[in-house]
Design a protein around this motif. Structure first.
Motif, PDB file in Angstrom:
ATOM      1  N   GLY A 120       0.784  -1.221   0.000  1.00  0.00           N
ATOM      2  CA  GLY A 120       0.000   0.000   0.000  1.00  0.00           C
ATOM      3  C   GLY A 120       0.815   1.269   0.000  1.00  0.00           C
ATOM      4  O   GLY A 120       0.262   2.364  -0.102  1.00  0.00           O
ATOM      5  N   LYS A 121       2.124   1.183   0.151  1.00  0.00           N
ATOM      6  CA  LYS A 121       2.981   2.363   0.160  1.00  0.00           C
ATOM      7  C   LYS A 121       3.854   2.361  -1.088  1.00  0.00           C
ATOM      8  O   LYS A 121       3.933   1.379  -1.811  1.00  0.00           O
ATOM      9  N   ARG A 122       4.510   3.517  -1.350  1.00  0.00           N
ATOM     10  CA  ARG A 122       5.437   3.549  -2.474  1.00  0.00           C
ATOM     11  C   ARG A 122       6.523   2.527  -2.241  1.00  0.00           C
ATOM     12  O   ARG A 122       7.138   2.470  -1.187  1.00  0.00           O
ATOM     13  N   ARG A 123       6.737   1.699  -3.241  1.00  0.00           N
ATOM     14  CA  ARG A 123       7.719   0.634  -3.078  1.00  0.00           C
ATOM     15  C   ARG A 123       9.127   1.211  -3.063  1.00  0.00           C
ATOM     16  O   ARG A 123       9.496   1.968  -3.964  1.00  0.00           O
ATOM     17  N   PRO A 124       9.944   0.857  -2.058  1.00  0.00           N
ATOM     18  CA  PRO A 124      11.317   1.356  -2.031  1.00  0.00           C
ATOM     19  C   PRO A 124      12.096   0.851  -3.250  1.00  0.00           C
ATOM     20  O   PRO A 124      11.896  -0.272  -3.720  1.00  0.00           O
ATOM     21  N   VAL A 125      12.964   1.705  -3.766  1.00  0.00           N
ATOM     22  CA  VAL A 125      13.808   1.341  -4.897  1.00  0.00           C
ATOM     23  C   VAL A 125      15.127   0.805  -4.354  1.00  0.00           C
ATOM     24  O   VAL A 125      15.814   1.474  -3.579  1.00  0.00           O
ATOM     25  N   VAL A 126      15.482  -0.400  -4.750  1.00  0.00           N
ATOM     26  CA  VAL A 126      16.729  -1.020  -4.306  1.00  0.00           C
ATOM     27  C   VAL A 126      17.629  -1.240  -5.518  1.00  0.00           C
ATOM     28  O   VAL A 126      17.233  -1.892  -6.486  1.00  0.00           O
ATOM     29  N   ALA A 127      18.831  -0.690  -5.456  1.00  0.00           N
ATOM     30  CA  ALA A 127      19.844  -0.950  -6.483  1.00  0.00           C
ATOM     31  C   ALA A 127      20.650  -2.159  -6.048  1.00  0.00           C
ATOM     32  O   ALA A 127      21.186  -2.196  -4.938  1.00  0.00           O
ATOM     33  N   VAL A 128      20.722  -3.163  -6.901  1.00  0.00           N
ATOM     34  CA  VAL A 128      21.445  -4.393  -6.581  1.00  0.00           C
ATOM     35  C   VAL A 128      22.755  -4.412  -7.357  1.00  0.00           C
ATOM     36  O   VAL A 128      22.764  -4.265  -8.580  1.00  0.00           O
ATOM     37  N   GLY A 129      23.861  -4.570  -6.647  1.00  0.00           N
ATOM     38  CA  GLY A 129      25.149  -4.708  -7.303  1.00  0.00           C
ATOM     39  C   GLY A 129      25.211  -6.058  -8.004  1.00  0.00           C
ATOM     40  O   GLY A 129      25.389  -7.089  -7.357  1.00  0.00           O
ATOM     41  N   MET A 130      25.066  -6.055  -9.313  1.00  0.00           N
ATOM     42  CA  MET A 130      25.032  -7.291 -10.107  1.00  0.00           C
ATOM     43  C   MET A 130      26.453  -7.635 -10.550  1.00  0.00           C
ATOM     44  O   MET A 130      27.073  -6.887 -11.313  1.00  0.00           O
ATOM     45  N   SER A 131      26.952  -8.761 -10.081  1.00  0.00           N
ATOM     46  CA  SER A 131      28.319  -9.171 -10.394  1.00  0.00           C
ATOM     47  C   SER A 131      28.386 -10.129 -11.582  1.00  0.00           C
ATOM     48  O   SER A 131      29.472 -10.424 -12.070  1.00  0.00           O
ATOM     49  N   GLY A 132      27.240 -10.633 -12.012  1.00  0.00           N
ATOM     50  CA  GLY A 132      27.219 -11.667 -13.029  1.00  0.00           C
ATOM     51  C   GLY A 132      27.185 -13.059 -12.451  1.00  0.00           C
ATOM     52  O   GLY A 132      27.190 -14.047 -13.186  1.00  0.00           O
ATOM     53  N   GLY A 133      27.130 -13.161 -11.119  1.00  0.00           N
ATOM     54  CA  GLY A 133      27.093 -14.456 -10.452  1.00  0.00           C
ATOM     55  C   GLY A 133      25.711 -14.792  -9.924  1.00  0.00           C
ATOM     56  O   GLY A 133      24.772 -14.000 -10.016  1.00  0.00           O
ATOM     57  N   VAL A 134      25.603 -15.971  -9.332  1.00  0.00           N
ATOM     58  CA  VAL A 134      24.310 -16.453  -8.865  1.00  0.00           C
ATOM     59  C   VAL A 134      23.843 -15.704  -7.623  1.00  0.00           C
ATOM     60  O   VAL A 134      22.636 -15.474  -7.442  1.00  0.00           O
ATOM     61  N   ASP A 135      24.758 -15.278  -6.747  1.00  0.00           N
ATOM     62  CA  ASP A 135      24.359 -14.659  -5.485  1.00  0.00           C
ATOM     63  C   ASP A 135      23.668 -13.319  -5.698  1.00  0.00           C
ATOM     64  O   ASP A 135      22.644 -13.022  -5.075  1.00  0.00           O
ATOM     65  N   SER A 136      24.218 -12.476  -6.574  1.00  0.00           N
ATOM     66  CA  SER A 136      23.586 -11.181  -6.828  1.00  0.00           C
ATOM     67  C   SER A 136      22.289 -11.355  -7.610  1.00  0.00           C
ATOM     68  O   SER A 136      21.320 -10.623  -7.385  1.00  0.00           O
ATOM     69  N   ALA A 240      17.924   5.644  -5.743  1.00  0.00           N
ATOM     70  CA  ALA A 240      17.647   4.421  -4.983  1.00  0.00           C
ATOM     71  C   ALA A 240      17.502   4.747  -3.500  1.00  0.00           C
ATOM     72  O   ALA A 240      18.097   5.697  -2.993  1.00  0.00           O
ATOM     73  N   ASP A 241      16.711   3.955  -2.827  1.00  0.00           N
ATOM     74  CA  ASP A 241      16.572   4.086  -1.376  1.00  0.00           C
ATOM     75  C   ASP A 241      17.595   3.238  -0.639  1.00  0.00           C
ATOM     76  O   ASP A 241      18.010   3.579   0.470  1.00  0.00           O
ATOM     77  N   LEU A 242      17.979   2.111  -1.268  1.00  0.00           N
ATOM     78  CA  LEU A 242      18.872   1.152  -0.612  1.00  0.00           C
ATOM     79  C   LEU A 242      19.793   0.531  -1.656  1.00  0.00           C
ATOM     80  O   LEU A 242      19.502   0.541  -2.849  1.00  0.00           O
ATOM     81  N   LEU A 243      20.898  -0.021  -1.167  1.00  0.00           N
ATOM     82  CA  LEU A 243      21.815  -0.798  -2.002  1.00  0.00           C
ATOM     83  C   LEU A 243      21.842  -2.222  -1.471  1.00  0.00           C
ATOM     84  O   LEU A 243      21.921  -2.434  -0.257  1.00  0.00           O
ATOM     85  N   ALA A 244      21.792  -3.190  -2.352  1.00  0.00           N
ATOM     86  CA  ALA A 244      21.883  -4.600  -1.962  1.00  0.00           C
ATOM     87  C   ALA A 244      23.014  -5.265  -2.725  1.00  0.00           C
ATOM     88  O   ALA A 244      23.290  -4.912  -3.876  1.00  0.00           O
ATOM     89  N   THR A 245      23.682  -6.211  -2.091  1.00  0.00           N
ATOM     90  CA  THR A 245      24.718  -7.011  -2.741  1.00  0.00           C
ATOM     91  C   THR A 245      24.506  -8.475  -2.378  1.00  0.00           C
ATOM     92  O   THR A 245      23.720  -8.805  -1.502  1.00  0.00           O
TER      93      THR A 245
END
Length: 536
Positions: A120-136, A240-245
């Protein structure tokens, strides 16, 4: 509204393609360069991903056939709007994505190590550090399922074209894999160039310390200066609101309003908190580690179930810019390697010639012939350009009970209360990434510039290297950490990180300055000398 039974994925794809072609110009340009057209393979992959999402949402719906407005293209049109927005050259905090009516976001399976977006709220924008691997890739997947608006960021930190053996760099393949994963998930991918920043903040220091005969680990300053400083600030500046790795680590806070704490990942064989120990708590307030609460096997299974091609991609190991090259060949491009003697710690005599101090580290096997037992590096003498060696993988010259650590770093920005109060503290530690946790007792000590010992500590005579002295702000006294290991530690190496833990909580630590006197120097030599004589 009428009920419409799900059609084939190809039909949905065609509808989406048609709608998106109406929203995009014939050729999408960024800074005057044509990036893609609606007919490009990357968009066609995105069409398929969106169609699959719609198809499975309809198929798995507990309410029967997918309910669509009378004009069935409306839902597909909403997806078209999202896909068109996905290829904007930047993302903005004011961007609110169109809701996909009839398609529910599903939470990740099992407990998560990050909060789920509030409905119901504005969805936070998360930038994900994409390394090309499975974890990211799985990190992006989990965040999507948790209701976040996800965008990908691919960092380019190294310009391999300047090297003699540039073909060894895997960055191009990693970028290709990152693009494929983002297209499959239906999210945009932006490339960011930090080559200059990496060179000045990480690599120059790395080369300078190698030239002093030290063995620095560039992964810790890379996380501190690049991923959780430069990349984080770039992501926030772009909206972005957050960074994820994809790091295997967890985060929590010490009480309500307390500082952010760094915790070990759930998978003890993949825990990466060691490499994050130099990152302070302030930037971690804006960071997520989505896979930190999962086992590696679970992450691969999630990728397989989601159809990600990187599901079985081999995890990267070692220094990021080194690739598959031998370190000696790589470092020779930046540090002059001067041959010198291998010196036997037993009798002080030369037993061979090494190829340069920078090419060797403590505990490494030395390539010396003519002996039934292999030789191992136990230390260096920079002034004599000598590498000290001993025969046998468990030679007592490789083991120390104490170490001096400086400079220091703490996740919270300051040492634990026990140390500040002048008391000793019992904690767990890692002196290198690939080792089991050990137990030690630590206390803060003070030493002035140029000192190589302090009360209760005497450094090994096999550690004759120059450690850059980093004074406190007042410039006169250095805070150092005196470490006593419960069990003797093998191959302590100057400038490698010694990271401390209180249970699962990563406290921080410091860089090893010197190992203490070895067991060989403390008198455990008689039996070894007999074995060496027999081997000779």
């Amino acid at each position: 509204m009428k009920s419409l039974a799900p059609r084939s994925a190809s039909l949905l794809r065609n509808l989406l393609s048609k709608r998106l072609e109406q929203k995009l110009p014939p050729n999408l340009q960024v800074n005057g360069a044509t990036v893609l057209s609606p007919k490009s393979p990357s968009l066609q992959g995105l069409f398929s991903s969106a169609a699959n999402i719609l198809w499975h949402s309809a198929k798995d719906s507990s309410h029967g056939p997918l309910a669509l407005p009378t004009r069935s293209e409306a839902l597909v049109g909403a997806w078209g709007s999202r896909c068109a927005a996905a290829f904007r050259p930047s993302f903005s905090p004011n961007y609110v994505p169109l809701a996909t009516r009839g398609v529910q976001t599903s939470p990740p399976p099992g407990p998560t190590s990050f909060p789920v977006a509030s409905p119901g709220k504005r969805r936070p924008v998360v930038a994900v550090g994409m390394s090309g691997g499975v974890d990211s890739a799985v990190s992006a997947l989990l965040l999507q399922r948790a209701g976040y608006e996800v965008v990908g960021l691919f960092m380019r930190n190294w310009d391999a074209q300047e090297e003699d053996d540039a073909g060894q760099c895997s960055a191009d393949q990693d970028l290709k894999d990152a693009k494929q994963a983002c297209a499959h998930l239906g999210i945009p991918l932006h490339e960011v160039d930090f080559v200059r920043r990496y060179w000045t903040d990480v690599f120059e220091q790395f080369v300078a310390e190698c030239a002093r005969g030290l063995t620095p680990n560039p992964d810790l300053p890379c996380n501190r200066h690049i991923k959780f400083d430069a990349l984080l600030h770039h992501a926030l500046a772009q909206g972005a609101d957050l960074l994820a790795t994809g790091h295997y680590a967890r985060l929590d806070s010490e009480g309500e309003g307390g500082a952010r704490r760094l915790l070990r990942g759930k998978d003890p064989t993949k825990d990466q908190s060691y490499f994050l120990a130099q990152v302070e708590s302030a930037p971690l307030e804006r960071v997520l580690f989505p896979v930190g609460g999962s086992l590696k096997s679970e992450v691969r299974q999630l990728a397989t179930d989601a159809g990600l091609l990187v599901a079985n991609k081999r995890s990267s190991r070692g220094i990021c810019f080194l690739g598959k090259r031998r370190f000696e060949r790589f470092i020779a491009q930046y540090v002059p390697l001067q041959p010198g003697p291998f010196v036997n710690v037993g009798d002080g005599r030369p037993v061979g010639t090494h190829g340069g101090l920078a090419a060797y580290t403590n505990g490494q096997r030395a390539r010396i012939g003519g002996s039934a037992l292999p030789w191992f590096v136990v230390g260096k003498s920079v002034g004599d350009n000598a590498v000290f060696v001993a025969r046998g993988e468990d030679h007592p010259a490789l083991y120390s009970d104490t170490a001096l650590v400086a400079p220091l770093f703490w996740v919270t920005g300051r040492p634990p209360r026990e140390l500040l109060d002048g008391r000793e503290m019992v904690c767990s530690y890692k002196a290198r990434y690939v080792q089991r946790m050990g137990e030690c007792t630590v206390r803060l000590v003070e030493g002035r510039a140029g000192m190589r010992s302090c009360r209760g500590f005497e450094k090994s005579s096999f550690s004759r290297v120059d450690i850059p002295e980093l004074a406190e702000k007042e410039g006169a006294v250095h805070k150092r950490l005196l470490v006593r290991f419960k069990e003797s530690e093998r191959a302590l190496t100057p400038r490698q990180a010694l990271v401390l833990y209180d249970g699962d909580v990563c406290l921080g630590g410091g860089l090893l300055a010197h190992p203490g006197r070895t067991k060989y120097e403390m008198g455990e030599s008689k039996e070894v000398d007999v074995l060496e004589q027999a081997a000779a």
